[in-house]
Design an enzyme around this catalytic site. Structure first.
Site, PDB file in Angstrom:
ATOM      1  N   CYS A   1       0.818  -1.214   0.000  1.00 12.41           N
ATOM      2  CA  CYS A   1       0.000   0.000   0.000  1.00 12.41           C
ATOM      3  C   CYS A   1       0.852   1.264   0.000  1.00 12.41           C
ATOM      4  O   CYS A   1       0.350   2.348  -0.292  1.00 12.41           O
ATOM      5  CB  CYS A   1      -0.957   0.007   1.195  1.00 12.41           C
ATOM      6  SG  CYS A   1      -0.137  -0.053   2.796  1.00 12.41           S
TER       7      CYS A   1
ATOM      8  N   HIS B   1      19.189   0.143  -1.021  1.00 10.29           N
ATOM      9  CA  HIS B   1      17.799   0.521  -0.763  1.00 10.29           C
ATOM     10  C   HIS B   1      16.960  -0.699  -0.388  1.00 10.29           C
ATOM     11  O   HIS B   1      16.135  -0.627   0.539  1.00 10.29           O
ATOM     12  CB  HIS B   1      17.197   1.200  -1.991  1.00 10.29           C
ATOM     13  CG  HIS B   1      15.752   1.540  -1.836  1.00 10.29           C
ATOM     14  ND1 HIS B   1      15.303   2.621  -1.097  1.00 10.29           N
ATOM     15  CD2 HIS B   1      14.628   0.919  -2.297  1.00 10.29           C
ATOM     16  CE1 HIS B   1      13.980   2.660  -1.112  1.00 10.29           C
ATOM     17  NE2 HIS B   1      13.554   1.631  -1.841  1.00 10.29           N
TER      18      HIS B   1
END
Length: 441
Positions: free
Chosen positions: A51, A93
């Site tokens: 989400c 990352h």
């Protein structure tokens, strides 16, 4: 080990809006990986879609191929919402994501499971090869270490609990009635958090009632619980003081007509992505609607509380990142060394057999053993210096030497592989390496 490099692109809560995230979201992680693998020269692919983020990682012969594939993948999203990174920054990352440092709620626990599920989906789609196998499993390892060895996940640990805090700023939850729309993991977390805040009644609305039943059985026995279908929203929504919507629907499930006639103040927290609550619902006089962007103040507090733990995790990531890069280096060097020894072994066997045949049929087993031992010794002594040189070349990022060795000793290398690219590139994100934004979010 693949001779390619990792390129990644992402749209997240840091660089994109809720609507931009919705535009980036694929039908599923598996179909997204399958789509990326159809691009020529893309060897591996991994997609993480939640989400709060849509991230895609690909392995190709160079970053030009990777960026082109990812640009097409995110073609439906505005350029300034997409961050693209090259090899090193992409790997670092990914470790930060699994550790929870890139989450809306710093250190939240859901993301580690989502990274693992995305790995399984990519593997099922044939997207996991040697490069991403090492990268994603390392990320999962880092995420687990961060949560067991630091305090990164203490306090508010999910968007469900952040939604409860946001609602509590507007109304008193003690004795309130709460409606949770959606019985997935986010809905479960919201239900537990609301119950812990002291609500008297919990209503869970879900498309499939049977799937929501286990959720209400998991909450405090002192809380009255009810499970209804989404078709009953109009009947139950007006009774709720707080509504938390967290479904996987592509369209809004909470509409203004569900709440018409509501006179007392009502707080709605929309955790859906895409939106679960129609935007026009906020125009109703008694209703306040908050979305993911409105949880920033809650997440900022959590970030401050976990600052010390985050520093510990950053140090951990630095160490694990270096180990990952060294793993790639060793694998690349070992590939060249193995090719060198295999080539030498073929020549040695041919020459040994030629020498023995010239000695005639009277060669004893002992004499054969002496000849073979001499040949082995010659091979080992001759290859010891280049073996050392190849390992040193890998350690120093001298990939032209590795590439030359592979061309010399592996007959199949070079015809289609293209130039070997460094697995520990020092290039960072710049204006040329980004579809849109830079990696300073």
């Amino acid at each position: 080990m693949s001779t390619g490099v990792v390129t990644a692109a992402r749209v997240t809560h840091r660089c994109g809006t809720v609507d931009q995230l919705a535009a980036a979201s694929p039908e599923s992680q598996t179909t997204a990986v399958t789509e990326l693998l159809t691009v020529p020269d893309i060897e591996e692919a991994y997609v993480l879609s939640t989400c709060n983020r849509v991230e895609a990682y690909v392995v190709g012969p160079d970053h030009v191929v990777g960026r082109a594939a990812l640009s097409e993948f995110f073609a439906g999203v505005e350029d300034d919402a997409v961050v693209t990174t090259d090899h090193n920054e992409s790997l670092r990352h990914l470790l930060r994501v699994a550790a929870g440092l890139e989450s809306v709620i710093i250190g939240e626990d859901q993301i580690i499971g989502q990274v693992r599920t995305a790995y399984e989906d990519a593997r099922d789609a044939g997207g996991i090869g040697s490069m991403l196998e090492a990268a994603v499993t390392k990320a999962i390892h880092v995420g687990e270490r961060a949560r067991t060895e630091t305090a990164i996940n203490e306090g508010v640990v999910s968007l469900g609990s952040a939604a409860t805090r946001r609602a509590a700023r507007e109304i008193d939850l003690e004795g309130a009635t709460a409606l949770v729309v959606g019985a997935g993991e986010m809905g479960q977390l919201a239900a537990r958090s609301l119950t812990a805040a002291g609500i008297d009644e919990l209503v869970v609305a879900n498309r499939t009632v049977s799937r929501a039943t286990p959720l209400v059985s998991d909450v405090d026995d002192e809380t009255d619980t009810t499970v209804v279908s989404l078709e009953d929203l109009e009947r139950v929504a007006t009774r709720a003081d707080v509504v938390v919507a967290a479904t996987g629907s592509d369209e809004p499930v909470v509409e203004p007509h569900h709440l018409e006639g509501k006179e007392d103040s009502q707080v709605i927290v929309d955790l859906g992505q895409p939106r679960d609550v129609a935007p026009e619902t906020d125009a109703l006089p008694a209703v306040q609607v908050f979305d993911l962007d409105d949880l920033e103040s809650i997440t900022a507090e959590t970030h401050d509380q976990r600052a010390d733990a985050a520093e510990e995790v950053e140090t951990m990531i630095d160490h694990e990142f270096e180990l990952l890069i060294e793993q790639y280096k060793r694998a690349r060097a070992d590939e060249a060394i193995a090719a060198m020894y295999e080539s030498a072994e073929r020549i040695k066997e041919q020459e040994v057999e030629t020498a023995l045949s010239r000695l005639g049929d009277e060669v004893s087993a002992e004499q054969r053993e002496i000849v073979e031992a001499m040949a082995d010794s010659l091979v080992n002594q001759l290859l010891a210096p280049p073996t050392k040189s190849l390992r040193e070349a890998a350690a120093e990022d001298d990939w032209s030497t590795i590439h030359t060795a592979l061309q010399l000793f592996n007959p199949e290398f070079g015809a289609t592989d293209g130039p070997i690219a460094p697995p520990s590139m020092t290039a960072t994100v710049n204006s040329d390496a980004s579809i849109g934004a830079t990696d300073d979010d």
